[in-house]
Enzyme design. Structure first.
Site, PDB file in Angstrom:
ATOM      1  N   LYS A   1       4.511  39.198 100.024  1.00 44.03           N
ATOM      2  CA  LYS A   1       6.154  39.201 100.719  1.00 44.03           C
ATOM      3  C   LYS A   1       6.181  39.634 101.984  1.00 44.03           C
ATOM      4  O   LYS A   1       7.103  39.620 102.499  1.00 44.03           O
ATOM      5  CB  LYS A   1       7.547  39.392  99.823  1.00 44.03           C
ATOM      6  CG  LYS A   1       7.341  39.230  98.377  1.00 44.03           C
ATOM      7  CD  LYS A   1       8.109  40.141  97.280  1.00 44.03           C
ATOM      8  CE  LYS A   1       8.336  38.987  95.678  1.00 44.03           C
ATOM      9  NZ  LYS A   1       8.877  40.566  95.577  1.00 44.03           N
TER      10      LYS A   1
ATOM     11  N   GLY B   1      -7.080  42.242 105.706  1.00 45.91           N
ATOM     12  CA  GLY B   1      -6.445  42.241 107.168  1.00 45.91           C
ATOM     13  C   GLY B   1      -5.269  43.316 107.841  1.00 45.91           C
ATOM     14  O   GLY B   1      -5.310  43.566 108.995  1.00 45.91           O
TER      15      GLY B   1
ATOM     16  N   ASN C   1      -9.039  40.770 113.235  1.00 49.92           N
ATOM     17  CA  ASN C   1      -7.833  39.835 113.604  1.00 49.92           C
ATOM     18  C   ASN C   1      -8.784  38.665 113.174  1.00 49.92           C
ATOM     19  O   ASN C   1     -10.477  38.143 113.908  1.00 49.92           O
ATOM     20  CB  ASN C   1      -8.693  39.576 115.095  1.00 49.92           C
ATOM     21  CG  ASN C   1      -7.072  38.560 116.317  1.00 49.92           C
ATOM     22  OD1 ASN C   1      -6.994  37.572 115.534  1.00 49.92           O
ATOM     23  ND2 ASN C   1      -6.435  39.200 117.316  1.00 49.92           N
TER      24      ASN C   1
ATOM     25  N   HIS D   1       2.268  42.395 121.491  1.00 43.83           N
ATOM     26  CA  HIS D   1       2.913  42.381 120.157  1.00 43.83           C
ATOM     27  C   HIS D   1       4.506  42.445 120.011  1.00 43.83           C
ATOM     28  O   HIS D   1       5.322  42.705 120.449  1.00 43.83           O
ATOM     29  CB  HIS D   1       2.541  43.238 119.004  1.00 43.83           C
ATOM     30  CG  HIS D   1       0.744  43.016 118.695  1.00 43.83           C
ATOM     31  ND1 HIS D   1       0.183  43.822 119.696  1.00 43.83           N
ATOM     32  CD2 HIS D   1       0.101  42.421 117.844  1.00 43.83           C
ATOM     33  CE1 HIS D   1      -0.735  42.959 119.092  1.00 43.83           C
ATOM     34  NE2 HIS D   1      -1.147  42.162 117.847  1.00 43.83           N
TER      35      HIS D   1
ATOM     36  N   LYS E   1       5.879  45.772 114.686  1.00 42.68           N
ATOM     37  CA  LYS E   1       4.373  46.069 114.093  1.00 42.68           C
ATOM     38  C   LYS E   1       4.424  47.861 113.870  1.00 42.68           C
ATOM     39  O   LYS E   1       5.071  47.903 115.076  1.00 42.68           O
ATOM     40  CB  LYS E   1       3.180  45.969 115.417  1.00 42.68           C
ATOM     41  CG  LYS E   1       1.860  46.119 115.422  1.00 42.68           C
ATOM     42  CD  LYS E   1       0.928  45.599 116.077  1.00 42.68           C
ATOM     43  CE  LYS E   1      -0.298  45.294 116.399  1.00 42.68           C
ATOM     44  NZ  LYS E   1      -0.946  45.173 114.613  1.00 42.68           N
TER      45      LYS E   1
ATOM     46  N   GLY F   1      -5.490  47.071 116.065  1.00 42.48           N
ATOM     47  CA  GLY F   1      -6.682  46.719 116.041  1.00 42.48           C
ATOM     48  C   GLY F   1      -7.633  46.339 116.308  1.00 42.48           C
ATOM     49  O   GLY F   1      -8.893  46.503 117.047  1.00 42.48           O
TER      50      GLY F   1
HETATM   51  P1  NAP Z   1       4.948  43.103 106.893  1.00 44.31           P
HETATM   52  O1  NAP Z   1       5.484  41.673 107.193  1.00 44.31           O
HETATM   53  O2  NAP Z   1       5.758  44.288 106.887  1.00 44.31           O
HETATM   54  O3  NAP Z   1       3.929  42.825 105.439  1.00 44.31           O
HETATM   55  C1  NAP Z   1       3.735  44.397 104.663  1.00 44.31           C
HETATM   56  C2  NAP Z   1       3.823  43.905 103.521  1.00 44.31           C
HETATM   57  O4  NAP Z   1       3.430  44.805 102.528  1.00 44.31           O
HETATM   58  C3  NAP Z   1       5.804  44.129 103.080  1.00 44.31           C
HETATM   59  O5  NAP Z   1       6.034  43.141 102.540  1.00 44.31           O
HETATM   60  C4  NAP Z   1       5.269  45.395 102.357  1.00 44.31           C
HETATM   61  O6  NAP Z   1       6.198  45.287 101.422  1.00 44.31           O
HETATM   62  C5  NAP Z   1       4.020  45.787 101.226  1.00 44.31           C
HETATM   63  N1  NAP Z   1       4.020  46.779 101.287  1.00 44.31           N
HETATM   64  C6  NAP Z   1       3.709  47.941 101.339  1.00 44.31           C
HETATM   65  N2  NAP Z   1       3.151  49.025 100.616  1.00 44.31           N
HETATM   66  C7  NAP Z   1       2.756  48.120  99.367  1.00 44.31           C
HETATM   67  C8  NAP Z   1       1.418  48.455  98.729  1.00 44.31           C
HETATM   68  N3  NAP Z   1       1.645  49.833  98.126  1.00 44.31           N
HETATM   69  N4  NAP Z   1       0.951  47.439  97.970  1.00 44.31           N
HETATM   70  C9  NAP Z   1       1.931  45.932  97.834  1.00 44.31           C
HETATM   71  N5  NAP Z   1       2.775  45.852  98.913  1.00 44.31           N
HETATM   72  C10 NAP Z   1       2.818  46.403  99.933  1.00 44.31           C
HETATM   73  O7  NAP Z   1       3.362  43.541 107.775  1.00 44.31           O
HETATM   74  P2  NAP Z   1       2.649  42.231 108.194  1.00 44.31           P
HETATM   75  O8  NAP Z   1       3.141  41.448 110.039  1.00 44.31           O
HETATM   76  O9  NAP Z   1       2.451  40.915 106.990  1.00 44.31           O
HETATM   77  O10 NAP Z   1       1.216  42.941 108.822  1.00 44.31           O
HETATM   78  C11 NAP Z   1       0.306  43.561 108.149  1.00 44.31           C
HETATM   79  C12 NAP Z   1      -0.560  44.044 108.578  1.00 44.31           C
HETATM   80  O11 NAP Z   1      -1.469  43.354 108.944  1.00 44.31           O
HETATM   81  C13 NAP Z   1      -0.456  44.795 109.088  1.00 44.31           C
HETATM   82  O12 NAP Z   1      -1.117  46.606 109.189  1.00 44.31           O
HETATM   83  C14 NAP Z   1      -0.823  44.654 110.576  1.00 44.31           C
HETATM   84  O13 NAP Z   1      -1.241  45.214 111.840  1.00 44.31           O
HETATM   85  C15 NAP Z   1      -1.630  43.608 110.285  1.00 44.31           C
HETATM   86  N6  NAP Z   1      -2.259  41.963 111.286  1.00 44.31           N
HETATM   87  C16 NAP Z   1      -3.077  41.821 111.416  1.00 44.31           C
HETATM   88  C17 NAP Z   1      -4.104  40.483 111.694  1.00 44.31           C
HETATM   89  C18 NAP Z   1      -5.382  40.373 111.639  1.00 44.31           C
HETATM   90  O14 NAP Z   1      -5.569  39.184 112.348  1.00 44.31           O
HETATM   91  N7  NAP Z   1      -5.519  40.692 111.093  1.00 44.31           N
HETATM   92  C19 NAP Z   1      -2.782  39.552 112.067  1.00 44.31           C
HETATM   93  C20 NAP Z   1      -1.386  40.036 111.842  1.00 44.31           C
HETATM   94  C21 NAP Z   1      -1.209  41.517 111.767  1.00 44.31           C
HETATM   95  P3  NAP Z   1       8.249  46.615 102.550  1.00 44.31           P
HETATM   96  O15 NAP Z   1       8.408  45.551 103.231  1.00 44.31           O
HETATM   97  O16 NAP Z   1       8.922  45.971 101.125  1.00 44.31           O
HETATM   98  O17 NAP Z   1       7.740  47.716 102.272  1.00 44.31           O
END
Ligand code: NAP
Length: 247
Positions: free
Chosen positions: A11, A77, A106, A134, A138, A144
């Protein structure tokens, strides 16, 4: 036969896009999607061979541990890894023959090319610094991608005996020169309106070279996510990034 995939953090901002991308891919089947407070057994009992995780740095190690224990190949990711965590993952995988994991700082093809171009440019310049930009939600800094780019530049500088960046700073308000990743200054900007952006700046006498990448939409990460899902099991053990898959 389709690859059965689970999404953890389904989500979240990235998770929602991943669910859409998997659902639209004819060779992939979404068999589970969980978020905060959902039961992990849903993933464990889903028959998934691959699980994509976009959660948070504070829960990712636990998730990886559970996935490896369940014999599911993680595509991660989520950012916020250090050497100690990477070593722990390698250890966890060493007890599970044939299992694979990919940690991908990334997934964007442009960002991977940016890192490649930065590596190619490094040996020609005295100075190298990184500025990453960003969205303000974040939670980890620097990104990363910035950490990985700094490591690549530092390795390349070492290989070419370049020594330290020239810098006469002897008095500094903490943070003014950024954080140093393997000696490379990295500056992090957090601002409403941004998604994910990075500049790598190189300098030598009389010139600078700036390599800039912009992700304007989270959709840009999806081709890389799908590539990692389709290929993760082909390389047992831990692999960082998807550079080897983009040629
Ligand atoms: P986000 O919108 O905060 O999404 C994280 C989701 O994970 C939220 O829905 C959160 O729920 C949920 N969550 C937290 N703890 C959990 C658990 N134990 N089990 C299952 N779900 C859980 O963040 P985002 O922007 O999508 O980014 C997520 C990560 O990806 C970050 O570390 C970001 O830096 C990284 N990222 C990586 C890339 C890449 O290319 N590798 C690109 C963009 C982002 P709640 O909101 O209820 O806590």
């Amino acid at each position: 036969m389709s690859i059965k995939v689970a999404v953890i953090g389904a989500k979240g901002r990235m998770g929602l896009e991943v669910v859409k991308a998997i659902t639209s891919a004819s060779d992939l089947e979404l068999v589970a999607s969980i978020d905060q407070n959902d039961d992990f057994n849903v993933v464990k009992n889903s028959g998934a061979t691959v699980a994509v995780d976009f959660t948070t740095p504070d829960v990712i190690m636990k998730n990886i541990e559970l996935l490896i224990e369940a014999g599911i190949n993680p595509v991660v990711g989520t950012t916020g890894f250090n050497e100690e965590k990477i070593e722990k993952i390698k250890k966890l995988l060493s007890g599970k023959t044939g299992l694979a994991a990919r940690l991908v700082p990334n997934f964007s093809i442009g960002a991977i090319l940016m890192m490649r171009f930065a590596k190619a440019a490094t040996k020609f310049y005295d100075s190298a610094e990184i500025i990453e930009y960003h969205h303000p939600n974040k939670i980890d800094a620097p990104s990363g991608t910035a950490i990985r780019t700094a490591q690549i530049i530092a390795e390349e500088r070492k290989a070419h005996n370049l020594g330290k960046n020239p810098d006469a700073t002897s008095s500094e308000i903490p943070g003014a020169r950024g954080s140093k990743i393997d000696g490379i200054p990295v500056h992090a900007v957090r601002m409403q309106g941004l998604v994910a952006h990075q500049e790598v700046i190189f300098g030598s006498s009389g010139e600078t070279l700036t390599i800039r990448h912009d992700s304007f939409d989270r959709e840009s990460f999806m081709p890389g996510v799908l590539l990692a899902i389709r290929n993760v099991t082909k390389k047992p053990g831990l692999t960082i990034g998807i550079d080897d898959l983009i040629n």
